[in-house]
Design a protein around this motif. Structure first.
Motif, short mmCIF file in Angstrom:
data_model
loop_
_atom_site.label_atom_id
_atom_site.label_comp_id
_atom_site.label_asym_id
_atom_site.label_seq_id
_atom_site.Cartn_x
_atom_site.Cartn_y
_atom_site.Cartn_z
N TYR B 283 25.62 113.86 46.05
CA TYR B 283 24.41 114.60 46.40
C TYR B 283 23.48 114.65 45.19
N TYR B 284 22.22 114.45 45.46
CA TYR B 284 21.19 114.55 44.42
C TYR B 284 20.18 115.60 44.89
N PHE B 285 19.86 116.52 44.02
CA PHE B 285 18.91 117.56 44.38
C PHE B 285 17.57 117.28 43.70
N ALA B 286 16.59 116.94 44.50
CA ALA B 286 15.25 116.68 43.98
C ALA B 286 14.44 117.96 44.10
N ARG B 287 14.09 118.53 42.95
CA ARG B 287 13.36 119.81 42.94
C ARG B 287 11.88 119.51 42.70
N VAL B 288 11.11 119.82 43.70
CA VAL B 288 9.68 119.51 43.66
C VAL B 288 8.92 120.80 43.34
N LYS B 289 8.45 120.90 42.09
CA LYS B 289 7.81 122.14 41.64
C LYS B 289 6.38 122.23 42.16
N ASN B 290 5.84 123.43 42.07
CA ASN B 290 4.52 123.67 42.67
C ASN B 290 3.42 122.84 42.02
N ARG B 291 3.53 122.60 40.71
CA ARG B 291 2.47 121.86 40.02
C ARG B 291 2.66 120.35 40.07
N SER B 292 3.72 119.90 40.67
CA SER B 292 4.04 118.47 40.67
C SER B 292 3.74 117.83 42.02
N TYR B 293 3.43 116.57 41.96
CA TYR B 293 3.30 115.73 43.16
C TYR B 293 2.28 116.26 44.16
N ASN B 294 1.13 116.64 43.68
CA ASN B 294 0.10 117.16 44.59
C ASN B 294 -1.01 116.14 44.87
N TYR B 295 -0.95 114.98 44.24
CA TYR B 295 -1.91 113.92 44.52
C TYR B 295 -1.14 112.66 44.90
N SER B 296 -1.86 111.71 45.46
CA SER B 296 -1.19 110.52 45.95
C SER B 296 -1.89 109.25 45.48
N SER B 297 -1.07 108.22 45.24
CA SER B 297 -1.63 106.91 44.92
C SER B 297 -1.88 106.10 46.19
N ASN B 298 -1.66 106.72 47.32
CA ASN B 298 -1.90 106.06 48.61
C ASN B 298 -3.36 105.62 48.71
N PRO B 299 -3.61 104.35 49.03
CA PRO B 299 -5.00 103.87 49.07
C PRO B 299 -5.86 104.58 50.12
N THR B 300 -5.24 105.23 51.09
CA THR B 300 -6.05 105.98 52.06
C THR B 300 -6.38 107.39 51.55
N PHE B 301 -5.84 107.74 50.40
CA PHE B 301 -6.09 109.06 49.82
C PHE B 301 -7.32 109.02 48.91
N ARG B 302 -7.71 107.80 48.53
CA ARG B 302 -8.85 107.63 47.63
C ARG B 302 -9.67 106.43 48.08
N ASP B 303 -10.86 106.31 47.49
CA ASP B 303 -11.64 105.12 47.79
C ASP B 303 -11.38 104.07 46.71
N SER B 304 -12.08 102.95 46.76
CA SER B 304 -11.81 101.86 45.83
C SER B 304 -12.18 102.20 44.39
N SER B 305 -12.98 103.25 44.21
CA SER B 305 -13.35 103.67 42.86
C SER B 305 -12.45 104.77 42.32
N GLY B 306 -11.43 105.12 43.07
CA GLY B 306 -10.50 106.13 42.61
C GLY B 306 -10.88 107.54 43.00
N ASN B 307 -11.99 107.71 43.73
CA ASN B 307 -12.39 109.06 44.14
C ASN B 307 -11.58 109.53 45.33
#
Lengths: 231, 359
Positions: B283-307
């Motif tokens: 078993y591995y416990f992945a602890r996702v804190k409140n300040r972590s992982y709140n943005y995404s590199s998913n191309p549908t999350f941003r436009d081609s300029s990174g906005n």
């Protein structure tokens, strides 16, 4: 009075092809984790939902998720990243683009990152980058610097398995063998560069010609070849 | 990528899982079906002369177990060469299991002081019993079919192992643990003797080797206790008339005694046994804190300029976790887990994801 939800989420993991290979070699050691939102199309996030903004994610939150694939190259493609609040930009890998190369040719890849900390600055360098060559049979070696050299054809068992290395600049030497080409005049594989700090990721295609036809060799700075396939 | 804390985020656990041994998790086999392609007895080297495979059904046939008969002098089967009648399939079977259990070519099978010349064998298919058969779950009924009922003998024998009655008393052999096969049910012996209510002049019923997946049965005891033993007709595989479990032991003759056992199992209509395996999970416990992982590199999350696509998300981003990747130090993705539904993640939320990896 209701009951508090004290449960954690439990998920079953599967080994990737790379994981099976490392397990068979006794080199299986999990030390890190990362999160991704593969399959999520944020166009489904409806900020104008008629029932209010709290329902904006309704379509995404009810999406059934596909089972995991064992191919490490097709998983964890879009990582979640940690940035400061009020960031306006998402980090993007830059300075690399598609390449075409002959057999026994050198390729240098020197990636950079735009908007490293969510700000507007471009061309910055992360602590490290992770390079993943989708089909390592097409390369003689992968040199990530600082003595981190992988003889990519050493472990080849005839199937297309990836090779991964960590560094800031990478030198690849394309295969000198013609047998892997069969009747094809060229073979194409992908190389994925991922920023270790940001999770930003870009995939480029590398075309390797069976016969010498010239072609560009550097991705980084003065790269040639066609437009990047990236994101 | 975020490192796991080796002191808090890893847990190894091994659990024993018991399931029915038979295909499709069937609790018990009620018939014994053979395949004409395997049950061939024409020559001494035919596979059917050594053993007969038993399937779960006639259509989606999958071998469940095999039955065999062994005789230390080679009687009851055709010889490989008529001039050397002691070298035959039955002597091969007897010597094979003797070597497996005792490791020599001189020790004979002895059942509670009685040493017969022959043995019956039930060997469960390797793929069916996982790590081992589970002691205490055996319920094998041996029937006498249409044979004449004989006074003082049972029409059906209910056999089990004695692992519960004599807990911890297993003998360790070269083939692993050895328990006695006794009259009773689910690991509990009925009565107080290995031979049941009858005089012990034919020995005990046999031995059970759960770690190797087979049973050695004593033909003399079975014949003594099971009705029909006095009939002793020639085994006619398809006729249904057979002499219970008394073997025929003619020299250089294909008596095919293992078919008697097969018929008796079929007549009993109850072969039940569970198998066990140890499943090791990490078993591995992945602890996702409140300040972590709140943005995404998913191309549908941003436009081609990174906005960011949605400007409202600059101060209050919302992303969705669908996948957890497990990496080694060089950055190889070596295991991956998918969530059944996306989990929303934003600055006001934390998550604890437990990832289970089975080996």
């Amino acid at each position: 009075m209701g009951y508090l939800d004290n449960s954690s989420i439990t998920v079953d993991a599967i080994l990737t092809k790379k994981g099976r290979e490392l397990l068979s070699k006794g080199e299986f050691n999990i030390t890190h984790f990362a999160l991704a939102d593969d399959e999520i199309d944020y166009a489904l996030y409806n900020i104008n939902h008629p029932d209010g903004t709290q329902f904006a994610g309704q379509a995404i939150e009810n999406m059934p998720i596909l089972e995991a694939f064992p191919d490490e190259n097709n998983m964890m493609r879009h990582k979640l990243v940690t940035l400061n609040r009020n960031s306006t930009k998402i980090p993007i890998i830059s300075n690399i683009s598609n390449l075409e190369k002959s057999r026994n040719g050198d390729i240098t890849i020197t990636p950079k990152t735009d908007y490293l900390n969510g700000g507007a600055t471009t061309g910055q360098i992360e602590t490290n980058y992770i390079i993943t060559v989708a089909d390592r049979r097409l390369f003689q070696s992968l040199d990530a610097g600082a003595g981190n050299v992988i003889n990519t054809d050493t472990y080849s068992d005839g199937t297309a398995v990836s090779a991964t290395a960590t560094g800031q600049s990478f030198n690849l030497v394309t295969t000198n063998s013609t047998s892997i080409f069969g009747t094809n005049t060229s073979l194409i594989t992908t190389v994925t560069i991922e920023g270790k700090d940001t999770g930003a990721r870009k995939t480029i295609a590398i075309t390797i010609n069976k016969e010498s036809t010239g072609g560009s060799g550097t991705s980084g700075g003065t790269s040639a070849g066609s437009t990047a396939s990236g994101y | 990528m975020e490192p796991f804390d080796p002191n808090n985020d890893f847990l190894s656990e091994t659990t024993k899982v018991a399931t029915s041994t038979w295909t499709n998790n069937t609790n018990k086999l009620t018939s014994a079906i053979t395949a004409s392609t395997q049950a061939v007895f024409t020559t001494a080297t035919s596979s059917g002369a050594f053993f007969v495979d038993v399937h779960n059904d006639a259509t989606t046939s999958s071998v469940q177990y095999s039955v065999a008969y062994g005789h230390k002098a080679g009687s009851g089967s055709l010889a490989f060469n008529a001039s050397a009648p002691s070298y035959s399939p039955t002597s091969v079977i007897y010597n094979q299991y003797r070597q497996l259990i005792y490791g020599d070519s001189t020790t004979n099978f002895s059942f509670n002081g009685y040493t017969p010349d022959d043995i019956y064998v039930i060997n469960v298919n390797r793929s069916r019993y996982k790590h081992n058969l589970k002691p205490g779950t055996l319920n094998l009924f041996l029937g006498s079919g249409s044979a004449t009922t004989v006074a003082g003998k049972a029409s059906t024998l209910h056999l089990t192992d004695d692992s519960i009655t004599t807990t911890g008393s297993a003998i360790i052999t070269n083939a692993g643990r050895q328990f006695n096969i006794v009259s009773g049910s689910s690991g509990v012996m009925s009565g107080s003797t290995l031979t049941g209510n009858h005089p012990a002049d034919s020995g005990s019923y046999g031995f059970f080797y759960p770690d190797s997946g087979f049973m050695i049965l004593n033909p003399s005891a079975l014949s003594f206790h099971l009705s029909g033993g006095v009939v002793n007709t020639a085994p006619a595989f398809d006729s249904g008339s057979y002499g219970a479990l008394t073997p025929q032991i003619a020299s250089n003759t294909a008596n095919n005694n293992h078919l008697k056992l097969l018929k008796s199992i079929d007549s009993g209509s109850n072969f039940e046994i569970d198998s066990e395996e140890k499943v090791s999970a990490q078993y591995y416990f992945a602890r996702v804190k409140n300040r972590s992982y709140n943005y995404s590199s998913n191309p549908t999350f941003r436009d081609s300029s990174g906005n960011l696509v949605y400007s409202d998300m600059e101060s209050n981003p919302k992303v969705y976790i669908t996948t957890v990747g497990l990496y080694d130090t060089p950055g190889n993705l070596i295991a991956v887990a998918k969530l059944s539904q996306p989990i929303a993640k934003e600055f006001s939320k934390e998550a604890l994801i437990r990832i289970k990896l089975d080996y």
